[in-house]
Motif scaffolding. Structure first.
Motif: not given
Length: 404
Positions: A141-159
């Motif tokens: 994916x593009x670098x912009x979508x890599x940012x998106x993926x990193x943010x989405x992964x962070x959202x998987x943690x409780x809270x």
């Protein structure tokens, strides 16, 4: 009209309006916005807000809107009460600041044994290496979508879920790998991506939810074709005409980042030394002495091409001094009859291009400018700031091209 409000950052809801005494705010390119408000606890309306509980740092957000447009919003990080004056000061930063407190880690990091963060190195049993199960690799994916993926992964943690809205994915050939053992903050990784040559800009744009009762943040990222977040139109201000809308123009320059030869040092992930070098002759050709730049802040980079991109970005940026043109304009200018006249706040934003027009200096009439050569200067808006009055807006611009 300038309005301030607070709410719960995790949900974006439970919004309460704040009657502030003062409220300077600032929005600058590539950094989180800042807001600082002071409140009078002698005011019964302020007392009724129960700010001791409703404005808890790290839990609540602070937002500012200009005529219904949200210009800055994010978590409250500081709070200061003065009992003598019975005043309360709240300090907040944009939503990007939250991700300075989140790490690029898979959800497995929450449950795996702490003795399993390293495993034997298959190439040398006498050594250990970071457990690959705790690495985060994003590719295709593009670098912009890599940012998106990193943010989405962070959202998987409780809270870990906050009200973010994302753009569609962009397919490309970019890849980034983050070792769990590096404990890299998400915001640091975002800055790294923005700082590579042609890296996409990232903006957490606050806005009201569709029902008007909450706040959400649109994660805007540049694309491969257009890395910059900007408007397609170019606005203009005339600096030297009589009754110019531009007030108190200051120009400041800083040569500390000039450089023709840039060095980057990395390789820590591979337990080795990785060096990148980039050279640009522009300054030397223009009769500058050789100036060098060195940066070891990307020590975890283990891919040579990525490190090379940082070095190239450094040397290209090092061609010119850091120059900022700062001035003020009326937020909502009017004509003699009180009708809107000229550029209204909201018709320009951080990242937009603009032209500043300067007349040629005439010493006999005093018209023009004795320091700035007459002409049209193409700029990019890199900062906007205002306050609780909503009367004037301070604008910081950077020239796109600077001659020698």
């Amino acid at each position: 009209m300038t309005e301030y409000s607070i709410g719960n950052f995790a949900s974006g809801r439970r919004i309460q309006t704040l009657p502030v005494m003062t409220g300077p705010w600032s929005d600058r390119i590539h950094v989180a916005e800042t807001i600082t408000v002071s409140l009078d606890l002698n005011d019964p309306d302020v007392q009724a807000l129960d700010l001791r509980n409703s404005a808890t740092p790290g839990q609540a957000f602070l937002a500012v809107e200009e005529n219904g447009t949200m210009v800055a919003a994010g978590p409250i990080w500081t709070r200061k009460y003065n009992r003598g004056n019975r005043t309360l000061e709240l300090g907040a930063a944009g939503a990007g600041s939250y991700f300075d407190h989140r790490l690029i880690l898979p959800l497995l990091a929450l449950t795996i044994g702490t003795d399993q963060w390293t495993v034997p190195d298959p190439t040398d049993p006498t050594k250990t290496m970071p457990n690959p199960l705790l690495s985060t690799t994003i590719s295709g994916v593009s670098l912009g979508t890599i940012v998106k993926r990193a943010l989405q992964q962070a959202s998987l943690f409780p809270g870990g879920t906050v009200p973010l809205v994302f753009q569609d994915d962009e397919i490309s050939d970019s890849t980034r790998t983050y070792l769990g053992a590096d404990f890299k903050p998400v915001w640091e990784a975002i800055n790294d991506i923005m700082n590579v040559q042609n890296g996409p800009e990232v903006k957490f744009q606050p806005r009201r939810t569709a029902d008007g009762r909450g706040v959400e943040w649109l994660v805007r990222t540049g694309t491969v074709a257009q890395p910059l977040i900007t408007s397609p139109s170019v606005i203009a201000w005339d600096v030297t005409v009589p009754e110019s809308p531009v007030l108190d123009l200051d120009i400041s320059e800083d040569a500390s980042k000039l450089g023709s030869l840039a060095w980057q040092v990395g390789g820590r992930q591979a337990d080795d030394v990785l060096v990148s070098r980039a050279y640009d002759p522009t300054l030397v050709t223009a009769n500058f002495p050789l100036l060098e730049l060195v940066d070891s802040s990307h020590s975890t980079v283990s891919v040579q091409s990525t490190l090379d991109s940082y070095a190239l970005a450094d040397v290209l940026a090092g061609r010119t001094t850091s120059e900022i043109w700062s001035f003020s304009v009326k937020a909502y200018p009017t004509d003699s009859e009180g009708n809107p006249s000229g550029l209204q706040f909201g018709s320009y934003a951080v990242g937009d291009f603009c032209d500043l027009v300067v007349a040629t200096w005439n010493p006999d009439t005093g018209f023009g400018d004795p320091y700035i050569t007459g002409g049209t200067y193409r700029m990019r808006i890199i900062g906007l700031s205002g306050d609780e009055h909503g009367v004037d807006v301070k604008i910081d611009c950077a020239p796109l091209v600077k001659g020698f």
